[in-house]
Design an enzyme around this catalytic site. Structure first.
Site, mmCIF file in Angstrom:
data_model
loop_
_atom_site.group_PDB
_atom_site.id
_atom_site.type_symbol
_atom_site.label_atom_id
_atom_site.label_comp_id
_atom_site.label_asym_id
_atom_site.label_seq_id
_atom_site.Cartn_x
_atom_site.Cartn_y
_atom_site.Cartn_z
ATOM 1 N N GLU A 116 11.827 1.938 14.413
ATOM 2 C CA GLU A 116 10.955 3.035 13.965
ATOM 3 C C GLU A 116 9.684 3.002 14.782
ATOM 4 O O GLU A 116 9.522 2.164 15.676
ATOM 5 C CB GLU A 116 10.661 2.908 12.464
ATOM 6 C CG GLU A 116 9.978 1.607 12.084
ATOM 7 C CD GLU A 116 9.836 1.422 10.574
ATOM 8 O OE1 GLU A 116 9.658 2.398 9.843
ATOM 9 O OE2 GLU A 116 9.880 0.251 10.148
ATOM 10 N N ARG A 132 -7.265 -20.539 -2.745
ATOM 11 C CA ARG A 132 -6.259 -20.403 -1.691
ATOM 12 C C ARG A 132 -5.139 -21.442 -1.767
ATOM 13 O O ARG A 132 -5.380 -22.640 -1.626
ATOM 14 C CB ARG A 132 -6.924 -20.463 -0.303
ATOM 15 C CG ARG A 132 -5.967 -20.097 0.817
ATOM 16 C CD ARG A 132 -6.648 -20.122 2.178
ATOM 17 N NE ARG A 132 -5.709 -19.712 3.222
ATOM 18 C CZ ARG A 132 -4.774 -20.527 3.738
ATOM 19 N NH1 ARG A 132 -4.682 -21.764 3.323
ATOM 20 N NH2 ARG A 132 -3.939 -20.082 4.658
ATOM 21 N N TYR A 143 0.828 -1.203 0.000
ATOM 22 C CA TYR A 143 0.000 0.000 0.000
ATOM 23 C C TYR A 143 0.858 1.246 0.000
ATOM 24 O O TYR A 143 2.074 1.183 0.205
ATOM 25 C CB TYR A 143 -0.951 0.002 1.207
ATOM 26 C CG TYR A 143 -0.277 0.283 2.540
ATOM 27 C CD1 TYR A 143 0.537 -0.669 3.151
ATOM 28 C CD2 TYR A 143 -0.445 1.506 3.172
ATOM 29 C CE1 TYR A 143 1.147 -0.402 4.370
ATOM 30 C CE2 TYR A 143 0.169 1.776 4.392
ATOM 31 C CZ TYR A 143 0.965 0.826 4.978
ATOM 32 O OH TYR A 143 1.577 1.092 6.177
ATOM 33 N N ARG A 183 8.351 4.273 -4.445
ATOM 34 C CA ARG A 183 8.377 3.241 -3.403
ATOM 35 C C ARG A 183 7.339 2.160 -3.678
ATOM 36 O O ARG A 183 7.579 0.972 -3.452
ATOM 37 C CB ARG A 183 8.163 3.860 -2.031
ATOM 38 C CG ARG A 183 8.335 2.839 -0.911
ATOM 39 C CD ARG A 183 8.269 3.457 0.456
ATOM 40 N NE ARG A 183 6.981 4.070 0.705
ATOM 41 C CZ ARG A 183 6.690 4.803 1.777
ATOM 42 N NH1 ARG A 183 7.632 5.029 2.692
ATOM 43 N NH2 ARG A 183 5.500 5.317 1.940
ATOM 44 N N LEU A 242 11.054 0.927 7.277
ATOM 45 C CA LEU A 242 10.502 1.470 6.038
ATOM 46 C C LEU A 242 11.209 2.792 5.729
ATOM 47 O O LEU A 242 11.344 3.642 6.612
ATOM 48 C CB LEU A 242 9.001 1.722 6.202
ATOM 49 C CG LEU A 242 8.335 2.178 4.915
ATOM 50 C CD1 LEU A 242 8.185 1.017 3.941
ATOM 51 C CD2 LEU A 242 6.985 2.814 5.199
#
Ligand code: PMP
Length: 286
Positions: A181, A100, A33, A52, A206
């Site tokens: 972080e 799946r 995302y 990114r 990140l």
């Protein structure tokens, strides 16, 4: 006003927007995302987040779902249909829907979801003026935190731990006691010697787009920066502690695990960097 979500090519009423039960994002957190902040209906740092996004997708071998131009139009249209002037736009891309099975399915198109919402900037502004509380806890995430995946359960638990202690953010630390972080932010300090520091960006954090913007701004402001990790103890002794993210910009933390940071008020470097960051993000939004 009724909200609208983009789901796989269709703009749908937000309350009815759904994804298939066998979407791999839902079943395996097999997706990524991005979040852009929106100023005056325009995207802040479109290129940084896009770069990114493509890196995250490439690292996971998920097909890039559409061209840059098409994506930019979908983001803009979602912002427009939701009448967002100031807020965020959220994009999620998963490997798609398939029966799946852990291994990658063949010939499956990625799923794409975009939502946008208004955020009242005054609330964040008020908090930034008083400063927020932080807590710490061990980082229990996987080894590829450089990929912005939707697999956020450890981050969810860390943020919840902060909320339960009445804090704004949880700083996570590794087995050496070094801060990695925040649960949804990058962490910075102005250490006891006055040096601005943030951890170097390897696979265990990140690489924040706000972090990168701030690194450049610090340079142009003549503030020397050291990309070097710091311990929780160093953070507690620091003159300033702050966190950065696209949705909260620069947020000063004035306490950590109940210990007061500096004089208990937002420090001059965090305050200056927040001001110049916001000025630039507003000016350069497209
Ligand atoms: N670290 C983590 C774990 C995050 O979730 C985020 C926000 N998505 C950040 C850092 C900050 O990144 P950015 O500045 O690109 O929003």
């Amino acid at each position: 006003m009724s909200r609208v979500a983009y789901v796989n090519g269709v703009y749908q009423p937000h309350g009815q927007a759904v994804i298939h039960v066998e979407d791999r994002g839902f079943q395996f957190a097999d997706g990524v995302y991005e979040v852009w902040s929106v100023f005056e209906g325009r995207l802040a740092d479109f290129d940084g987040h896009l770069t990114r996004l493509k890196r995250s997708l490439t690292e996971l071998k998920i097909d890039i779902p559409m061209s840059d131009g098409a994506l930019s139009r979908v983001l803009a249209e979602t912002i427009r249909r939701n009448r967002v002037r100031t807020g965020i736009v959220y994009l999620q891309v998963t490997r798609g829907t398939a029966s799946r099975d852990h291994a990658f399915p063949r010939d499956v198109a990625p799923s794409v979801v975009v939502t946008a919402r208004t955020i009242d900037l005054n609330k964040g502004e008020a908090l930034a003026r008083t400063g927020a509380a932080g807590v710490t806890q061990p980082d229990i995430r996987w080894g590829r935190c450089d990929i912005k995946t939707v697999g956020l359960l450890p981050n969810v638990l860390a943020k919840q731990a902060a909320r339960e202690k009445g804090a704004y953010e949880c700083l996570m630390f590794d087995e050496m006691g070094l801060v990695t972080e925040g649960s949804s932010t990058n962490a910075w300090i102005v250490d006891e010697h006055g040096k601005l520091r943030t951890r170097d960006a390897q696979a265990n954090i990140l690489k924040g787009i706000t972090r990168m913007a701030l690194m450049k701004l610090a340079e142009s402001e003549g503030i020397e920066l050291e990309e070097r990790a710091f311990t929780v103890e160093e953070a507690k002794r620091a003159r300033e502690v702050f966190v950065t993210a696209a949705s909260s910009f620069v947020m000063p933390l004035v306490s950590l695990d109940g210990a007061r940071i500096g004089d208990g008020r937002p420090g001059p470097i965090a305050t200056r960097l927040r001001d110049v960051y916001l000025e630039q993000a507003r000016r350069e939004a497209i």
